[in-house]
Design a protein around this motif. Structure first.
Motif: not given
Length: 253
Positions: A195-215
């Motif tokens: 798992r990634s650490r927990r990020f906190r902010g006003r705006h994010f852009l994220v890209s996944f190479g495939n569907g092997e993930a949850r947000m």
């Protein structure tokens, strides 16, 4: 040195594994698997997805995926702008020492003394009034109550921050940008359970190479759809995550 595609094809053939079995095990379409074996890199939507698919295919066949990815980088991938930048040299002399200031200056000490004196005088005046002090406090009590309840009521405060955590369910390549394009996850391959650490902010852009993930966005969990092409999202405070078109997906390149 044998070619990358030749190594994949000969290993699969030697192990008597059909291409459909590889497709089911890696969740990569057969046309992309054959593109890897034929080294038709232009069919795989860029270097990021070539490396992701190549790593998954090599791991499935029991090959050294890291060595194959490094060979691809050296032979076919162009150096990115980030690789061409040299790290900044540290400043001579190290960090400047900051002078410690006293916690209480002379002005603050004087103000504290005056406040203490006024408090003592007020206490003496209250005790000297006897019952009158009690009546005065009784009269003031109801006036303080409506002051706490006055003002705006029933209007929820708008969220100023959004929290994001990425939970891989398999091997997935992730690019995460924060405010003003700051790279929080720079095109890294995350494994299941990492798992990634927990990020906190006003705006994010994220890209996944495939569907092997949850947000995990706030208190909700969002499954990334399993597609042959990358999936991108935009997350803003107080709004629902919005899927991005291909032209706006971050690439961290």
């Amino acid at each position: 040195m044998p070619e990358i595609g030749q190594t994949l094809r000969e290993t699969r053939t030697r192990n008597r594994v059909d291409i459909t079995e590889v497709e089911a095990g890696t969740k990569i379409r057969d046309k992309y698997l054959r593109a890897l074996e034929n080294e038709e890199w232009e069919l795989l939507h860029g270097p990021t997805f070539v490396k992701t698919f190549l790593r998954s295919y090599a791991d499935y066949l029991g090959l050294d995926s890291r060595a194959l990815v490094e060979e691809y980088k050296q032979r076919f991938e162009r150096p990115s702008q980030m690789e061409q930048l040299k790290p900044f040299a540290p400043r001579a002399g190290g960090r400047r020492e900051r002078r410690r200031r006293p916690l209480l200056g002379p002005g603050i000490a004087i103000v504290v003394g005056i406040v203490g004196l006024l408090a003592a005088l007020y206490a003496l005046g209250t005790w000297g009034n006897g019952d009158g002090g009690t009546k005065e406090s009784t009269v003031r009590t109801p006036t303080a109550t409506p002051a706490k309840n006055s003002g705006r009521t029933g209007r929820p405060t708008a969220a100023r921050r959004v929290t994001l955590q990425i939970v891989p369910t398999g091997t997935v390549n992730v690019c995460l940008l924060g405010r003003r394009g700051r790279r929080l996850i720079d095109n890294r391959d995350l494994q299941a359970g990492q798992r990634s650490r927990r990020f906190r902010g006003r705006h994010f852009l994220v890209s996944f190479g495939n569907g092997e993930a949850r947000m995990k966005v706030g208190g909700r969990t969002i499954d990334v759809p399993d597609r042959a092409t990358p999936v991108g999202y935009e997350l803003r405070a107080g709004k629902r995550p919005r899927e991005l078109p291909e032209s706006r997906r971050p690439t961290c390149s």
